[in-house]
Scaffold this active site. Structure first.
Site, PDB file in Angstrom:
ATOM      1  N   GLY A   1       1.745  33.625 -12.084  1.00  0.00           N
ATOM      2  CA  GLY A   1       1.058  32.928 -13.164  1.00  0.00           C
ATOM      3  C   GLY A   1       1.696  31.573 -13.446  1.00  0.00           C
TER       4      GLY A   1
ATOM      5  N   PRO B   1      -0.654  26.072  -2.871  1.00  0.00           N
ATOM      6  CG  PRO B   1       1.252  25.826  -4.217  1.00  0.00           C
ATOM      7  CD  PRO B   1       0.740  26.538  -2.990  1.00  0.00           C
TER       8      PRO B   1
ATOM      9  CB  CYS C   1       5.130  26.899 -11.841  1.00  0.00           C
ATOM     10  SG  CYS C   1       5.844  28.066 -10.677  1.00  0.00           S
TER      11      CYS C   1
ATOM     12  CD  GLU D   1       2.153  25.110 -15.745  1.00  0.00           C
ATOM     13  OE1 GLU D   1       3.053  25.659 -15.108  1.00  0.00           O
ATOM     14  OE2 GLU D   1       0.939  25.290 -15.503  1.00  0.00           O
TER      15      GLU D   1
ATOM     16  CG  ASN E   1       5.658  23.087  -5.113  1.00  0.00           C
ATOM     17  OD1 ASN E   1       6.357  22.114  -5.338  1.00  0.00           O
ATOM     18  ND2 ASN E   1       5.253  23.901  -6.076  1.00  0.00           N
TER      19      ASN E   1
ATOM     20  CB  ILE F   1      -3.577  31.394  -1.997  1.00  0.00           C
ATOM     21  CG1 ILE F   1      -4.635  32.422  -1.572  1.00  0.00           C
ATOM     22  CG2 ILE F   1      -4.214  30.267  -2.811  1.00  0.00           C
ATOM     23  CD1 ILE F   1      -5.301  33.158  -2.720  1.00  0.00           C
TER      24      ILE F   1
END
Length: 493
Positions: free
Chosen positions: A218, A117, A251, A341, A120, A115
């Protein structure tokens, strides 16, 4: 009707990709070390040759980050990764214990689902392709819809490079018609043996609920503590370099700066000198409203943007050359939006009395959406770094840029774009994921102890063992016979 047809086509595409990649993987499983290394070297070469074009595609398609930093990430995910994983033993006998006579043999996991993102996309695709092949696995990617073209291109280049160097056709695949139905189908299809999920927490949770092994990561809500003995100019330089690297899309990038009262003014002056802008309370509120939607979910339009773009959108004016925006916060949680975040060039700024208060604040921030991920500390006191090593994270990054430190670019950690958060963060691993996480280990174990005769003392030998309280079999039978006699007498009466 069109949507229905699209969904059907996307599901069918996934089934085809999974079958083809699984067939290819069963062939790849028979390859030796030399064959695998030859394939990976060609993948690295092609990734290097296309690092610039893929970086440009990613920025153009998503609007996130900076071309020059995405070029670095593409190179890091190939060349630097290869240097680290090349010596790894992932095929055949990987360990022999001559004392205990146990031999360990590596076997591939099978077909992986990757999977990807939107933050990136190309670097993560390159990285996952290479670690999959190193461990003799196939992989099929599920791209983020907003990064479809660049992810497809990266996967296509990696597959072509692998096949050109001898890999079976279709060993690396990618969904070209992304949909939730397609992603769910890929997660749950029989061909997929393991899921490597890098993305939002909802996607990672879905991966873990698919009913098969998953490596998920996470979110990071990294506190950066500047302790009173820190080299302040160096600390500020590292934080700005990290937060502006690809405009904060990694992240592991810092989210909050924590300083002690005694150095507060010095740190603020240093930030201003190096391109930091401290927003007023009103400006902070305006920026926070632009940064988040639906509570504290990041507004995609503000992800990976420069300080200038964020300021313009929020309707505030900042000095030319501003690199990061800082907003003072007095607490953590719903009323303090910058305590969450922020994958962009905005930092929360906190002042504390001492290191103990910094400890408590760090834990609150981590519990606010970054548990298990990373923490950064700037100090010239080694004992202080050890105190912060007790915090609930698996990467304690000392005197370095958190983004580059977390992924292993500026530290000795494994080069990786999948950073596990351990059980504290709901992950199956606390490591930076490498090919070693993508193999099964079988063990050949020789007998070294003789268990052909049972040497455990039997119950009946207790009487001869010298135990005064032990009861013999004859004594037991006498008691039984007496009870039977009594019962018979009662029956007669």
């Amino acid at each position: 009707m069109e949507n229905f047809d699209y969904d059907l086509q996307s599901v069918q595409e996934v089934r085809n990709l999974a079958r083809q990649a699984k067939l290819a993987q069963t062939q790849l499983a028979k390859f030796n070390c030399e064959q695998i290394d030859k394939i990976i070297r060609n993948m690295v070469k092609v990734a290097e040759e296309n690092a610039v074009s893929l970086a440009k595609m990613a920025v153009e398609e998503t609007g996130f980050g900076k071309v020059e930093d995405k070029i670095f990430k593409n190179q890091f995910a190939s060349t630097e990764l290869y240097k680290f994983i090349q010596p790894m033993q992932t095929i055949g006998v990987v360990r022999q214990d001559t004392v205990n006579k146990v031999m360990e043999i590596a076997e591939p996991v099978g077909l992986l689902m990757g999977i990807i993102p939107s933050t990136n996309p190309t670097s993560t695709t390159i990285y996952k392709s290479i670690i999959a092949i190193k461990s003799r696995n196939g992989i099929v990617f599920s791209p983020h819809p907003s990064a479809l073209k660049c992810t497809l291109q990266a996967a296509k280049l990696m597959n072509e490079a692998a096949v050109a160097a001898g890999a079976p056709a279709n060993i690396i695949g990618c969904i070209s018609k992304p949909s939730m139905e397609a992603t769910n189908e890929l997660m749950k299809c029989d061909e997929v043996a393991m899921i490597i999920a890098t993305g939002g927490s909802a996607m990672v949770k879905a991966a873990y609920s698919a009913g098969k092994p998953a490596l998920g990561v996470g979110p990071g809500n990294v506190p950066a503590y500047i302790e009173r003995t820190a080299n302040i100019p160096k600390a500020v330089k590292n934080i700005i370099a990290s937060k502006t690297f690809d405009n904060g899309t990694i992240c592991a990038s810092e989210q909050s700066v924590i300083v002690e009262e005694c150095i507060r003014e010095q740190v603020m002056d240093e930030f201003r000198r190096q391109g930091g802008y401290f927003m007023t309370a009103a400006e902070t509120e305006k920026v926070a409203k632009k940064l988040f939607v639906r509570g504290h979910a990041m507004n995609a339009k503000m992800v990976g943007r420069s300080a200038q773009v964020i300021a313009e959108n929020a309707g505030i004016s900042i000095p030319p050359g501003t690199k990061v925006l800082l907003g003072e916060q007095q607490g953590v949680g719903e009323e303090y939006p910058l305590s969450y975040e922020k994958l962009t060039t905005v930092l929360a700024f906190y002042t504390v009395k001492d290191w103990e208060e910094a400890c408590q604040l760090s834990i609150k921030l981590l519990n606010n959406g970054g548990i298990g991920h990373s923490l950064s500390i700037h100090t010239e006191t080694p004992e202080m770094a050890i105190k912060f090593a007790e915090k609930p994270v698996f990467r304690i990054l000392v005197n370095t840029s958190s983004s580059q430190g977390g992924v292993g670019a500026s530290t000795g950690l494994a080069p990786s774009f999948t950073l596990g958060c351990g059980t504290w963060g709901g992950s199956a691993t606390s490591d930076n994921v490498t090919p070693m996480h993508l193999i099964n280990i079988k063990r050949v174990a020789y007998g070294i102890k003789d268990f052909t005769e049972n040497t455990t003392p039997s119950y009946s030998t207790c009487a001869q063992s010298g135990n005064a309280n032990a009861i013999s079999e004859d004594q037991i039978m006498n008691v039984v016979n007496e009870v039977i006699s009594l019962l018979k007498k009662r029956g007669d009466n």
